[in-house]
Write an enzyme that holds these catalytic residues in place. Structure first.
Site, PDB file in Angstrom:
ATOM      1  N   TYR A  63       6.786 -10.253   7.160  1.00 52.88           N
ATOM      2  CA  TYR A  63       6.683  -8.803   7.263  1.00 52.88           C
ATOM      3  C   TYR A  63       7.303  -8.340   8.579  1.00 52.88           C
ATOM      4  O   TYR A  63       7.258  -9.040   9.596  1.00 52.88           O
ATOM      5  CB  TYR A  63       5.224  -8.353   7.228  1.00 52.88           C
ATOM      6  N   ASP A 100       0.823  -1.210   0.000  1.00 53.52           N
ATOM      7  CA  ASP A 100       0.000   0.000   0.000  1.00 53.52           C
ATOM      8  C   ASP A 100       0.858   1.262   0.000  1.00 53.52           C
ATOM      9  O   ASP A 100       2.081   1.210   0.177  1.00 53.52           O
ATOM     10  CB  ASP A 100      -0.906   0.011   1.233  1.00 53.52           C
TER      11      ASP A 100
END
Length: 245
Positions: free
Chosen positions: A108, A51
């Site tokens: 992540y 994003d």
């Protein structure tokens, strides 16, 4: 010829990964550089779209293009790419390799700058939390999250996934000085799931939510009991896992 590359980027000044008309994106910049090298349109596939404001250490891309020495390719790419994108590795790949479809897991990193004083250096690279966080409580919650289960509670209203079961193989909370790192490894992720996990762990660490409330939200699959995603500036796609790459 099929290629696979590992790219890293600072997502601060990008409007996300995917190409959008009139917007600066990571995909758009990399494809523009490849088009210049090969003098023909090149379409790339990434392991996971990021994003706006999200960074990457280990984004993997694949694409088909005319044959060139991979070392020369990486040198030429980095000479053409803007300073906030770099291609660390370029290799020839098997024809069947696909950066997204061949991936078996992703890791992540979510970074928190936990200090009373804000930092202009880290303002776009970590989530600033001024009040001290209880690491012990955050670690207990992380241990609960490390499981394979239905994580509908972490789903966003516009998630593209119908299947909500996620195997969170690793959820760790580490503290080094003023920094707190949340590491999350899973076989797949729901939309904005890692940022929601980070947000919930911060609530627990700041005593605005307790572990039993988090357990109840997840086991009851109640999205209304899970808050908004954490700030995108703290999220990094750290590594993409493959069987042989």
């Amino acid at each position: 010829m099929n290629y696979k590359c590992i790219a890293e980027y600072d997502g601060s000044n990008f409007n996300g990964w995917g190409k959008q008309p009139g917007q600066r994106t990571v995909q758009g910049e990399i494809e523009a550089a490849l088009n210049e090298i090969f003098k023909t349109p090149v379409n790339i596939t990434c392991a996971g779209r990021t994003d706006k404001g999200v960074h990457a250490f280990g984004q993997v891309i694949s694409f088909k293009a005319p044959e060139i020495d991979p070392k020369k390719l990486s040198i030429r790419l980095n000479s053409l790419l803007p300073k906030d994108i770099s291609v660390r590795v370029a290799k020839h790949a098997e024809d069947r390799f696909d950066a997204r479809k061949s991936a078996i897991a992703k890791t992540y990193l979510y970074l928190i700058y936990n200090s009373p004083m804000r930092s202009p250096i880290y303002q776009n690279r970590a989530w600033h939390i001024s009040n001290p966080l209880d690491i012990t409580k955050m670690k207990k919650a992380a241990k609960f999250l490390q499981a394979k289960r239905d994580y509908s509670a972490f789903d966003s209203y516009n998630s593209i996934f119908d299947y909500k079961t996620v195997d969170l193989r690793q959820v760790k909370v580490l503290k080094r000085g003023k920094f707190i790192a949340i590491l999350v490894k899973g076989d797949r992720f729901l939309y904005r799931m890692v940022r929601k996990i980070a947000g919930e762990l911060v609530k627990i660490g700041s005593d605005t939510k307790n572990l039993n409330d988090l357990k109840d939200a997840i086991l009851s699959k109640n999205r209304s009991k899970i808050g908004k995603p954490a700030n995108p500036c703290g999220l990094y796609l750290s590594k993409v896992h493959y069987k042989s790459f």
